[in-house]
Design a protein around this motif. Structure first.
Motif, PDB file in Angstrom:
ATOM      1  N   THR A 150       0.581  -0.987   0.198  1.00 20.30           N
ATOM      2  CA  THR A 150      -0.012  -0.047  -0.003  1.00 20.30           C
ATOM      3  C   THR A 150       1.140   1.174  -0.410  1.00 20.30           C
ATOM      4  O   THR A 150       2.329   1.524   0.414  1.00 20.30           O
ATOM      5  N   PRO A 151       0.560   2.780  -0.151  1.00 16.99           N
ATOM      6  CA  PRO A 151       0.994   3.350  -0.625  1.00 16.99           C
ATOM      7  C   PRO A 151       1.382   3.904   0.811  1.00 16.99           C
ATOM      8  O   PRO A 151       0.437   3.467   1.668  1.00 16.99           O
ATOM      9  N   LEU A 152       2.634   4.918   1.731  1.00 19.75           N
ATOM     10  CA  LEU A 152       2.980   5.183   2.841  1.00 19.75           C
ATOM     11  C   LEU A 152       2.188   6.052   3.349  1.00 19.75           C
ATOM     12  O   LEU A 152       0.986   6.948   2.732  1.00 19.75           O
ATOM     13  N   GLN A 153       1.475   5.846   4.545  1.00 16.71           N
ATOM     14  CA  GLN A 153       0.710   6.726   5.440  1.00 16.71           C
ATOM     15  C   GLN A 153       0.875   8.086   4.877  1.00 16.71           C
ATOM     16  O   GLN A 153      -0.573   9.176   4.574  1.00 16.71           O
ATOM     17  N   ARG A 154       1.828   9.077   5.246  1.00 13.83           N
ATOM     18  CA  ARG A 154       2.229  10.160   4.950  1.00 13.83           C
ATOM     19  C   ARG A 154       1.705  10.622   3.354  1.00 13.83           C
ATOM     20  O   ARG A 154       1.018  11.675   3.332  1.00 13.83           O
TER      21      ARG A 154
END
Length: 268
Positions: A150-154
């Protein structure tokens, strides 16, 4: 390892929903490249004999034409996929579906991808639309174990902020909440300036599957113990409810997915 893409013609795009407050769901993709190891939608592999969850994506290639059908009410996109998974960058299927949907309907979109910001221009055409980003503070070891693709939370938080700055209604979907791992209050504090409301969802341990339960029990035994012990779980939810109440954010409460531990058949 590459993902298997299955192109097919669908009979319909709008599916009547049993979700409270949702009239129809829309899934132009079935299956998800993100392949989160706790994902409840893995139940689809019982009927979709394509391989392990995350290794395949079914694409409704005629979804844009089907999107022209007139329906009325609240529409949720998506429930068994992510509308902005990596394949969307190439196929632009979600963008085409949005283009042909009736802009008078109420639309709610949920994603884990900042790619959603690409479609801000079309989203602004809807009379009533909201976009949510799933947030959970997973990083480092937890991310590698739970949702490595998944994409990074930031990047998700940045996307949420940009959507808000563009005048779109936003929500933070804090999920899955795992005791001792998901920092709910940290997410609230970081996003309260640009999230119009919040949804809170505790990990659906039963739906996450046996493999994920073993990952959690082996690597985070205390978290597993809280989720599988009725008394500990009640205490955890009580503390979480109090923290959320003090934060004074707009929410409809916490989805706990709770049955008793005996109903779940957990081993202690």
């Amino acid at each position: 390892m590459g993902v298997r893409v299955i192109m097919r013609k669908a009979g319909q795009l709008y599916t009547k929903s049993r979700i409270p407050g949702v009239d129809y769901t829309v899934n132009q993709y079935v299956g998800c490249q993100f392949g989160c190891r706790y994902c409840y939608a893995r139940f689809l592999t019982r009927w979709k004999d394509y391989g392990p969850w995350g290794s395949w994506v079914e694409v409704k290639e005629n979804a844009p034409e089907l999107a022209r059908r007139h329906v009325k009410g609240n529409i949720a996109m998506s429930t068994v996929s992510d509308p902005y998974q990596p394949l969307e960058a190439e196929l632009k299927l979600t963008r085409a579906v949005l283009r042909f949907m009736d802009k008078r309907n109420n639309l709610s979109i949920l994603t884990k991808s900042p790619l959603v910001t690409r479609d801000i221009d079309i989203l602004k055409e809807f009379m009533d639309v909201e976009v949510g980003l799933t947030l959970n503070t997973f990083s480092g070891r937890e991310k590698r174990l739970f949702e490595p693709l998944t994409p990074l939370q930031r990047t998700r938080i940045n996307a949420l902020q940009r959507l808000h700055e563009e005048g779109l209604r936003t929500y933070a979907f804090i999920s899955p909440i795992i005791p001792g791992i998901t920092d709910v209050i940290a997410i609230i504090e970081e996003t309260r300036g640009f999230a119009d409301r919040y949804f809170f969802e505790v990990l659906n341990l039963k739906a996450s599957g046996k493999n994920f339960r073993e990952i959690l029990r082996e690597n985070y035994p205390e978290s597993y113990s809280i989720l599988t012990d009725d008394e500990k779980f009640a205490g955890f939810i009580g503390r979480l409810e109090e923290e959320i109440r003090k934060s004074q954010v707009k929410t409809n409460g916490i989805e706990t997915h709770r049955l008793s531990s005996s109903d779940y058949g957990y081993d202690h």
